[in-house]
Scaffold this motif. Sequence first.
Motif: not given
Length: 371
Positions: A103-115
């Motif tokens: 899902r690298a194209e998702h604009p908020a991927l890292e924020v989602v993973l952190q939460r």
Amino acid sequence: MNESGPNLRKLAKNRRFDELEAACLEGIEAGTVDRDDLLSALNLASHRADPETAETLCWLAVSTWGEKHGPAEGLALARAVAGFQPGSDLLRGEIAGFYTATRAEHPALEVVLQRTVRRPDLPLPDAVERADALLLLPPGTCFVLKGRKTAGRITGISEDGEALVVEMEGETRTLPFSRAVDLVPLGEDDFLALAAFDRERAATLAEEDPARLVEMLLRAHGPVLNYRGIRHHLVGLVPRPWTEWWNEARPRIRRSPWIEVGEGRQPVLELRRVPLSHEAVLREELEQAESGRERIRLVLSYLDEAGDHLEAETELLGHFAETLFALETEGDASLRLAARAALAELHAAAPETVPSPPDPSWPEGADVTDL
């Protein structure tokens, strides 16, 4: 069942975990291990091995499976294994890697993973479920909350990274990430999203394809709506006075294979479970008509509503002509004259498809308006 299945479970049951690890990794690499058999053995090992051994075994199996079959398949297996190891830090890291790869194209991927996945206090099954829900809701996505009909739209993530920012009912609100599983994404052709956030497109559809607009409405608020319900939902979307628009749109709506339009000036509209062509509906109505005069009325009503569709429906016009020619040769004199008059109108509307009546001279009083 794959032959490895009983062997893997037997090794787990007998607590031979070193042998189980070797058998799992070797079988995955060779492509001889069935996914369900592997899950069964990992589940059993998670209950029988010490926590560290079980966690390592599950992590190695998931990691090797992902290397063999790709990150999407690795993530699918990890979702199931997460239930066996809800607190595994090793699996958290592996699952986060699978999400990053898929899902690298998702604009908020890292924020989602952190939460979600990277939160050590959130059990892995809950974290994965929440991550999946959030990743289906990028900014711009329209949604409804489960059990409700009010559409919202995702506009972003809050500055503190703790919630979704959404538009609902003309207001900006925040929804905590934990509510993501209660949001149902809407497609771009969903009426609820269209009416709330794209009224310009709704107005265009009202003019260019009113049947499509009404079909979308019935899918969202139907499957059955009376005239008042139709008007209530559409009057603010159509770009013209309602009566003017409805009078022009109704014949086009009647031609939709998905919409059944009732009788009367204020009909009930129903979404069909399977499409039925307008031609099939008219043929059925013609066959079920109780009298010759009723058949003639149906033909004349069709001519009034056909508009631009007349030339395309050559088979239906031929069927109407056959019906009228049959009536023209039977029954009382007034019925024969009425059938001839209707044939004349049908021929005038489609001269290349419908032959002219056999007797072009009409006795006085044969006007079909006398029916």
